[in-house]
Enzyme design. Structure first.
Site, PDB file in Angstrom:
ATOM      1  N   ASP A   1       0.852  -1.095  -0.156  1.00 33.58           N
ATOM      2  CA  ASP A   1      -0.052   0.043   0.034  1.00 33.58           C
ATOM      3  C   ASP A   1       0.953   1.369  -0.081  1.00 33.58           C
ATOM      4  OD1 ASP A   1      -2.529  -1.019  -0.216  1.00 33.58           O
ATOM      5  OD2 ASP A   1      -3.221  -0.523   1.734  1.00 33.58           O
TER       6      ASP A   1
ATOM      7  N   ASP B   1      -9.295  -8.627   8.899  1.00 35.83           N
ATOM      8  CA  ASP B   1      -8.649  -7.128   8.387  1.00 35.83           C
ATOM      9  C   ASP B   1      -8.920  -5.871   9.008  1.00 35.83           C
ATOM     10  OD1 ASP B   1      -7.889  -8.443   5.902  1.00 35.83           O
ATOM     11  OD2 ASP B   1      -9.926  -8.522   5.142  1.00 35.83           O
TER      12      ASP B   1
END
Length: 782
Positions: free
Chosen positions: A500, A720
């Site tokens: 990311d 998550d």
């Protein structure tokens, strides 16, 4: 509309259920008549698989407080007959007879110096209850039987605080407490201008005791010319306290000038570089030149850059970097050299530089594909949790990655195995797998301003708080120093570089301030380059950069800018494009590897599928076509022709009853795509704990053209993010995309989040998710 981001990923963490720290007892016991004294810490991370039974992971630290040991045998008794060691351990040769558990040293960790520690552990099962053992022995000598009182450990015992500003120190505990402990910082004497600004009350638990927490001191602005001092007590019930002495750096008087160097000792990998910083202690009236000169010692160590630094009245307090290099040579000595840091009229400082020699044994061959012909490392922590779930044993021996998501994870945090413990276990697994090499995967994930457009995945370091220097010295340098250990030279160590990070610089710098900051000095470019420089220099380490996924970078407005950015970053490293082995897509995401029933060229009643709401004018419909096209574009840009690609298939199988068995017969493009796609998410931008997901293709080498492997980077069953706001001491925030009631945002066209309910904090075990992934696996689990 352009979907700008869609994934998050989390470190593998464990929660300590109980801790027993046993004190030392000195005695005689070895054949050499050495005095044996030891301190053992035992932490059990337990879980329940069904009423009255479950599993656990035992993490044990043996500290030698006696004479040096050349070998050791650790023994203890479990309090119940229902506590069993299973044949899965690390750092020792384990066995059990009745309630007696014995672990003897491995060939590489038998020698333990006085004051040194060895971390070992194993997985087990329990029936009835899982109490801690109460007594340990080493080489036949008892290590204790009384609880060790934890003490407060400070990063500094003295702190200088600029008048009108703040300064920090950190506190943690020396060992795990039996219950939560509140540690308070309070001034006990001295200048009342010195106060505690934040962190006056810190809570340490049996799981976070080893995580440093920050205390901020402030010095009020006043008109006197006195550099006041104060003492602060850092203490709490049930712990041994400590004292911090604070000195106000008064700005109403002439301050003493000096050179400040951090750190004063560095390790320089042979063929690589290492850094330290210099600054001034006070504002100068005129420019000051600070020089770094290599003195006596190993002449292969030199000052590569920053030999002469200029400090002005404006930048005097900004650390500037000096880079040292160690030339490649043929000796087998870890040479050292003294570097003198000096300026006219000031007391000079010295930095001790030590070369980390790589000629101590055969240099491992750096192969084109580290997965080819290799077995994969099985993380004992994850494996035990997977095996405890119904049917989970069918996949419990699958290789998954180890996530290093904070500095504390290197040593081991919250009862989880640290990096050395994982590598030691990998060595054991490698020795047991015959002639095949073994590949272990590490996720490098702690950039300053990490995941700058997210909430739940923000990291611990900030660019504005010297995060880049901390990232280099406390994180990357610490990891690379461990990876260089010759004990791990035969492992193939794959590093996944900063998920990311770089994709955020393509799409999110206009929307998020932290992303704009990460686009500058000390941000993502500098961080990724530094990580590549340090890790690529180790011959048995392989580097793969995260490249998001097709539903983030697949549009033409994002695709080529990403290629350009990747090339700009990597070509700026010491080795240029040769510093990377490849790129990885779909890290911790759910995008299907292949959509079998339509392609980007499919038309429905004369309308391209690109026009559908699902595809949204993207140029790709799945990860395989995206990965192969990205690879071709990267090679055309200037990357080497042997560039490899990885796809994370850990949770993108999308099997089960909802999986279509063929293409839709609808003449409406939206109905056709929605009825044909195997990816059953509500929207391709949904990323958190997705309902209906399944395990994907098992890790496989060379699965398709240009692909080095399908891999499981995100360990299935690790959450998550929390589906509700859960207060925590890990810095993890609540992201509404993990809330099953959330109706979405611009990035997912205001669709529902598709997240599962009842999810715990990111990285914690989510049993319901694992069971769903197992049930919906494709190919199915047999």
């Amino acid at each position: 509309m352009r979907l700008q981001r869609g994934l998050r990923k989390w470190a593998v963490t464990m929660t300590a259920a109980s801790t027993a720290a046993l004190g030392l007892v000195v005695g005689q016991g070895t054949a050499a008549n050495a005095a044996v004294a030891c301190d053992v810490t035992y932490t059990a991370n337990s879980w329940t698989s069904s009423p009255g039974q479950g599993g656990f992971t035992a993490n044990i630290t043996l500290k030698n407080t006696g004479d040096p040991l050349s070998s050791w045998s650790l023994a203890f008794d479990y309090p119940t007959t229902g506590q069993k060691y299973t044949p899965s351990g690390w750092g020792a040769n384990w066995s059990q007879s009745g309630t007696r558990v014995t672990g003897t040293n491995m060939p590489y960790n038998g020698s333990v110096a006085t004051g040194a520690s060895v971390s070992v552990g194993f997985n087990g099962t329990w029936t009835g209850s899982n109490p801690n053992p109460t007594s340990f022995s080493v080489n036949g000598t008892t290590c204790g039987g009384t609880q060790t009182t934890p003490s407060v450990v400070l990063s500094a015992s003295s702190v200088a605080v600029n008048e009108g500003s703040t300064a920090t120190f950190t506190a943690k505990l020396s060992s795990a407490p039996s219950s939560n402990v509140t540690v308070t910082t309070a001034r006990t004497s001295g200048d009342t201008d010195l106060t505690v600004s934040s962190g006056s009350s810190l809570t340490f638990t049996p799981s976070n005791w080893n995580t440093a927490q920050t205390v901020t001191l402030a010095a009020a602005q006043d008109s006197d010319t006195t550099a006041g001092t104060a003492s602060f007590s850092v203490s709490g019930n049930g712990v041994t306290g400590a004292t911090v002495n604070a000195t106000e750096v008064d700005d109403d008087a002439v301050q003493e000038q000096s050179i400040v160097v951090t750190p004063t000792s560095v390790t320089v990998p042979e063929g690589g570089t290492a850094t330290y910083t210099a600054r001034l202690a006070a504002q100068p009236s005129s420019n000051v030149t600070v020089t770094s000169t290599a003195g006596s010692g190993d002449t292969s160590i030199t000052v590569s850059s920053g030999a002469s630094l200029t400090f002005t009245s404006a930048n005097w307090n900004t650390p500037q970097t000096v880079t040292l290099a160690a030339a490649q040579d043929t000796d087998t000595t870890n040479g050292s050299r003294t570097i003198t840091v000096a300026a006219t009229g000031l007391t000079s400082r010295t930095v001790t530089a030590t070369e980390a020699d790589d000629d101590g044994g055969p240099t491992p061959t750096h192969v084109d594909n580290p997965y080819a012909g290799a077995t994969g490392y099985v993380n004992p922590n994850w494996s035990a949790k997977a095996a405890a779930e119904p049917g989970g044993s069918a996949v419990a021996n699958t290789s998954t990655a180890v996530w290093l998501d904070r500095i504390a994870a290197i040593a081991g945090a919250g009862g989880a195995m640290g990096l050395r413990a994982h590598l030691d276990e990998a060595v054991r697994q490698d020795a047991a797998n015959g002639s095949s090499p073994l590949t272990i995967q590490l996720v490098i994930y702690d950039l300053p301003n990490r995941d700058c457009s997210a909430l739940a995945s923000n990291g611990e370091l900030l660019i504005s708080q010297d995060g880049f220097n901390r990232y280099k010295t406390e994180y990357i340098d610490a990891i690379s120093a461990i990876l260089r250990d010759s004990a791990y030279a035969n492992l193939r160590i794959v590093t996944i570089i900063e998920p990311d990070s770089l994709p955020n610089l393509v799409t999110n710098i206009n929307s998020f301030e932290k992303c704009r900051e990460a686009n500058g000095t000390g941000g993502y470019r500098d961080g990724v380059r530094y990580a590549l420089n340090q890790l690529h220099a180790i011959s048995n380490v392989y580097t793969y950069i995260d490249a998001a996924h097709h539903a983030w970078l697949g549009w033409d407005s994002n695709f080529q800018p990403s290629v350009n950015l990747f090339y700009d970053v990597v070509s700026g490293t010491t080795a240029g494009v040769d510093s990377v082995d490849g790129f990885i897509v779909n890290t911790a995401n759910y995008s299907a590897t292949t959509e079998p029933y339509f392609t980007i060229n499919t038309t429905v009643n004369g309308t391209t599928v690109r026009q559908s709401n699902w595809v949204d004018w993207n140029y790709y419909v799945d990860e395989l076509t995206f990965a192969q096209a990205l690879r071709s574009a990267l090679i055309s840009k200037g990357f080497r022709s042997g560039l490899g690609m990885l796809i994370d298939t850990s949770r993108n199988g999308w099997g089960g009853s909802a999986r279509p068995s063929g293409p839709s017969t609808s003449n409406d493009v939206n109905q056709f795509v929605d009825g044909s796609r195997v990816d059953r998410r509500i929207h391709a931008g949904n990323w958190c704990n997705q309902s209906g997901a399944g395990l994907g293709a098992r890790p496989t080498a060379n699965p398709a053209t240009g692909l080095d492997a399908y891999v499981w980077i995100k360990p299935p069953g690790e959450s998550d993010g929390a589906s509700t706001d859960i207060p925590n001491d890990e810095g993890k925030k609540f992201d509404r995309m993990c809330d099953p009631t959330y109706t979405g945002n611009d990035l997912n066209k205001h669709n529902m989040s598709g997240a599962l309910a009842g999810a715990p904090l990111s990285g914690q075990w989510f049993s319901a998710q694992f069971r769903q992934l197992l049930a919906n696996a494709y190919p199915p689990v047999s």
